[in-house]
Write a protein that holds these residues in place. Structure first.
Motif, PDB file in Angstrom:
ATOM      1  N   ASP A 197       0.821  -1.228   0.000  1.00  0.00           N
ATOM      2  CA  ASP A 197       0.000   0.000   0.000  1.00  0.00           C
ATOM      3  C   ASP A 197       0.847   1.266   0.000  1.00  0.00           C
ATOM      4  O   ASP A 197       0.509   2.263   0.630  1.00  0.00           O
ATOM      5  N   GLY A 198       1.966   1.211  -0.680  1.00  0.00           N
ATOM      6  CA  GLY A 198       2.811   2.387  -0.840  1.00  0.00           C
ATOM      7  C   GLY A 198       3.911   2.547   0.193  1.00  0.00           C
ATOM      8  O   GLY A 198       4.795   3.387   0.042  1.00  0.00           O
ATOM      9  N   VAL A 199       3.884   1.757   1.253  1.00  0.00           N
ATOM     10  CA  VAL A 199       4.898   1.886   2.304  1.00  0.00           C
ATOM     11  C   VAL A 199       6.199   1.240   1.830  1.00  0.00           C
ATOM     12  O   VAL A 199       6.221   0.078   1.412  1.00  0.00           O
ATOM     13  N   HIS A 200       7.278   2.004   1.892  1.00  0.00           N
ATOM     14  CA  HIS A 200       8.571   1.498   1.451  1.00  0.00           C
ATOM     15  C   HIS A 200       9.692   2.323   2.068  1.00  0.00           C
ATOM     16  O   HIS A 200       9.463   3.394   2.618  1.00  0.00           O
ATOM     17  N   LEU A 201      10.902   1.813   1.952  1.00  0.00           N
ATOM     18  CA  LEU A 201      12.116   2.477   2.439  1.00  0.00           C
ATOM     19  C   LEU A 201      13.089   2.627   1.286  1.00  0.00           C
ATOM     20  O   LEU A 201      13.048   1.856   0.323  1.00  0.00           O
ATOM     21  N   HIS A 202      13.996   3.611   1.419  1.00  0.00           N
ATOM     22  CA  HIS A 202      15.073   3.774   0.449  1.00  0.00           C
ATOM     23  C   HIS A 202      16.400   3.835   1.175  1.00  0.00           C
ATOM     24  O   HIS A 202      16.482   4.384   2.277  1.00  0.00           O
ATOM     25  N   THR A 203      17.434   3.296   0.555  1.00  0.00           N
ATOM     26  CA  THR A 203      18.802   3.553   0.998  1.00  0.00           C
ATOM     27  C   THR A 203      19.280   4.748   0.201  1.00  0.00           C
ATOM     28  O   THR A 203      19.204   4.753  -1.035  1.00  0.00           O
ATOM     29  N   LEU A 204      19.743   5.775   0.914  1.00  0.00           N
ATOM     30  CA  LEU A 204      20.150   7.032   0.284  1.00  0.00           C
ATOM     31  C   LEU A 204      21.612   7.303   0.555  1.00  0.00           C
ATOM     32  O   LEU A 204      22.150   6.890   1.586  1.00  0.00           O
TER      33      LEU A 204
END
Length: 91
Positions: free
Chosen positions: A59-66
Motif C-alpha cells: 500500500d505504498g509503504v517502502h524504504l530507500h537507501t540514500l
C-alpha cells in the motif's frame, strides 16, 4: 516520480527500494538514480516492461537507501519529503 525527483534535486542518490512483505520478508530492488535523467530512464523502464513497483505490495509503504556528499543534503531532502507528505512517522 515526484519523490525520486525531490531526492535527486537535493543531491541525493537513491540506491534502492525496500519493503517488508508479510510472506517473503524484506524485499529489496536496486534503483541507483542520482539525477532527473536517471529517474526518467528508471520510470520509462518500469512502464515499458509493465513491472509493478514493490511499494504496490505494501500500500505504498517502502524504504530507500540514500547517499549524499553531506549530512545537510540528506537533511534538506528529508525536510522536502516531509513537506510533500511522503514521510510516514512510526508510533
Amino acid at each position: 516520480e515526484e519523490e525520486l525527483n525531490l531526492l535527486v534535486d537535493h543531491g541525493v542518490t537513491v540506491k534502492d527500494v525496500k519493503i517488508e512483505h508479510g510472506v517473503y520478508g524484506d524485499l529489496t530492488a536496486s534503483i541507483m538514480v542520482s539525477n532527473r535523467k536517471e529517474v526518467k530512464q528508471f520510470l520509462t523502464k518500469i512502464r515499458s516492461t509493465n513491472a509493478a513497483f514493490l511499494s504496490e505490495l505494501t500500500d505504498g509503504v517502502h524504504l530507500h537507501t540514500l547517499s549524499a556528499t553531506s549530512k545537510e543534503a540528506l537533511s534538506e531532502a528529508e525536510n522536502a519529503l516531509e513537506r510533500a507528505g511522503f514521510l510516514i512517522h512510526s508510533l
